[in-house]
Write an enzyme that holds these catalytic residues in place. Structure first.
Site, short mmCIF file in Angstrom:
data_model
loop_
_atom_site.label_atom_id
_atom_site.label_comp_id
_atom_site.label_asym_id
_atom_site.label_seq_id
_atom_site.Cartn_x
_atom_site.Cartn_y
_atom_site.Cartn_z
N TYR A 156 0.86 -1.18 0.00
CA TYR A 156 0.00 0.00 0.00
C TYR A 156 0.90 1.23 0.00
CZ TYR A 156 -3.57 3.24 1.85
OH TYR A 156 -4.44 4.28 2.06
N LEU A 158 0.87 5.19 0.02
CA LEU A 158 0.25 6.49 0.22
C LEU A 158 1.27 7.54 0.65
CD1 LEU A 158 -2.31 8.28 0.49
CD2 LEU A 158 -2.55 7.40 2.83
N ASN A 273 -9.32 2.85 7.43
CA ASN A 273 -10.28 2.44 8.47
C ASN A 273 -10.08 0.98 8.84
OD1 ASN A 273 -11.70 4.79 9.10
ND2 ASN A 273 -13.08 4.56 7.35
N GLY A 275 -7.39 -0.80 8.10
CA GLY A 275 -6.01 -0.96 8.54
C GLY A 275 -5.82 -0.58 10.00
N ARG A 301 10.00 -15.88 39.61
CA ARG A 301 11.07 -14.99 40.01
C ARG A 301 10.90 -14.61 41.48
NH1 ARG A 301 16.24 -13.19 39.76
NH2 ARG A 301 16.40 -10.91 39.86
N LEU A 371 8.47 -5.63 34.58
CA LEU A 371 8.31 -6.73 35.53
C LEU A 371 9.40 -7.78 35.36
CD1 LEU A 371 4.43 -7.14 35.50
CD2 LEU A 371 5.83 -6.31 37.40
N PHE A 372 9.95 -7.88 34.17
CA PHE A 372 11.07 -8.79 33.94
C PHE A 372 12.37 -8.22 34.49
CE2 PHE A 372 8.46 -11.27 31.12
CZ PHE A 372 9.10 -12.50 31.01
N GLY A 374 15.91 -6.48 34.60
CA GLY A 374 17.01 -6.47 33.64
C GLY A 374 16.89 -7.54 32.58
N GLU A 397 -0.65 4.17 9.97
CA GLU A 397 -2.10 4.06 9.78
C GLU A 397 -2.84 5.23 10.43
OE1 GLU A 397 -2.85 1.93 7.72
OE2 GLU A 397 -2.01 -0.05 8.06
#
Length: 416
Positions: A156, A158, A273, A275, A301, A371-372, A374, A397
């Site tokens: 596409y 544009l 729309n 997309g 963890r 939350l993970f 490092g 978009e």
């Protein structure tokens, strides 16, 4: 109707292979929010098919594809065998004939494994859908069978170097010369540029400035006068190439005009729309996978002699993430249903859904990385890839600012 999606023999093999994927599927669904809530049995079936395909054919390779910037056309052709190359293309040319709501469910499931590759499948479907809606019968029969099978892929076109959000100011010129148009100008940031065989290009055919002078042309890759820029190096979306298109006296047959002269801007906005719903669905899939990963991580963890999930701060963070994701999904699916119903105000609700879902799903992904700790910053774990891939959804978009403009303009009207 869903017969187009299931008419191929591959349906049986996918359903047979589903047994070995059942644990992965349970992991995806056995969490709040559950992506299958509110779906019909048919929708649940092809959601599971898409998820099984994603888990088996995409997830094991997504990290490698991202690192090597590999464009997995072979896997996309396999997806097309399940009907995912022409999800809302009519069945007479090989499409699946599904709704935009159905498409959003499929795209979300695929994106749970690989956002970048799924986003290109979405773009390809957008192009095929435009040809199906606005193309002549001759154009449909010429182009769509090979696009639906993804033997050929479509891009596409544009955006230009000087016209991004202000799409109506595009300057690529198409001058009529007998039974051809002569194109001069360029397009920027084209997904699939240089690899796709078919390009839906918005050009200026009229003397008028602004949207009224814009038309849509199908340009094939081997057309003399069409060339491509360098492959761009990007933060994310690395499994799909991005290049500029350059037109230098590029001769395109008049028969490749999609719709009527001057209809191009309307066609482009209609494409966006759909997309916007699709890209929001991609965000949902990525965020869902990150939420699942974060949930599993905080269970195992330990810090201060206890799992992270025992800390109230973590519990509340996870609750907020789940709520944002669920709200985003409701908005995307509601907007898709409005588009299916041809609701005249659908574009506003699509803008709201795209704005909210892409912003909030990115936050869910970022919170998952947090939350993970490092570990989330390492490429050993997939969360950082999802974060990189989802970031661009707030730009393309229609950027966040453009979505707010659409919404605020509607709010300022007096005739509600």
């Amino acid at each position: 109707m869903i017969s187009g999606l299931f008419k191929l023999s591959n349906k049986q093999s996918v359903l047979q292979n589903a047994t070995k994927l059942v644990l992965q599927r349970r992991t995806f669904f056995n969490i709040v929010p559950n992506p299958s809530v509110g779906l019909t049995e048919d929708q649940k079936q092809f959601q599971s098919m898409a998820l099984d395909f994603a888990q088996e054919k995409m997830k094991p390779f997504a990290e490698k594809w991202d690192k090597e910037e590999y464009f997995p056309r072979d896997v996309m052709r396999e997806a097309a065998e399940l009907g995912f190359g022409g999800i809302y293309v009519r069945e007479d040319v090989g499409g699946s004939g599904l709704s935009r709501l159905d498409a959003s469910i499929i795209i979300e499931a695929l994106a749970s494994a690989d956002v970048s590759t799924t986003a290109f499948i979405s773009i390809h479907n957008m192009c095929a859908g435009l040809i199906d809606i606005y193309g002549t019968e001759e154009q449909r029969k010429k182009f769509l069978p090979s696009l639906v099978s993804m033997e050929k892929i479509a891009s596409y076109c544009l955006t230009e170097p000087g016209s991004g959000s202000d799409a109506g100011s595009l300057s690529t010129k198409a001058t009529k010369d007998g039974d051809h148009y002569i194109l001069n100008g360029s397009k920027a940031f084209i997904s699939g540029g240089g690899d796709s065989e078919v390009y839906l290009v918005m050009v200026r055919t009229g003397a008028e400035k602004g949207p009224k002078g814009i038309s849509c042309l199908l340009v094939e890759k081997d057309t003399p006068g069409l060339s491509f820029g360098k492959k761009e190096e990007k933060l994310g979306w690395n499994t799909q190439p991005t290049r500029a298109l350059i037109f230098e006296d590029c001769r395109v047959p008049v028969g490749n005009l999609i719709g009527k002269e001057g209809q191009g801007f309307s066609i482009a906005m209609n494409a966006l729309n759909g997309g916007r719903i699709n890209i929001g669905a991609c965000s949902l899939g990525g965020a869902q996978s990150c939420l699942v990963a974060a949930r599993d991580h905080v269970k195992v963890r330990k810090q201060f002699n206890q799992p992270l999930e025992h800390f109230q701060a973590v519990q509340f963070k996870m609750a907020d993430m789940a709520t944002k994701l669920h709200a985003s999904r409701i908005m995307i699916r509601n907007a898709a249903a409005m588009l299916d119903a041809k609701d005249p105000s659908a574009h506003v609700y699509i803008a709201m859904a795209k704005l909210f879902a892409c912003d909030e799903c990115f936050k869910v992904t970022d919170d998952s990385l947090q939350l993970f700790g490092g570990y989330g910053y390492l490429k050993d774990y997939p969360v950082e890839r999802y974060l990189r891939d989802l970031r661009v959804h707030r730009i393309l978009e229609g950027s966040d600012a453009v979505m707010r403009l659409i919404i605020s303009r509607e709010l300022s009207k007096d005739d509600h």
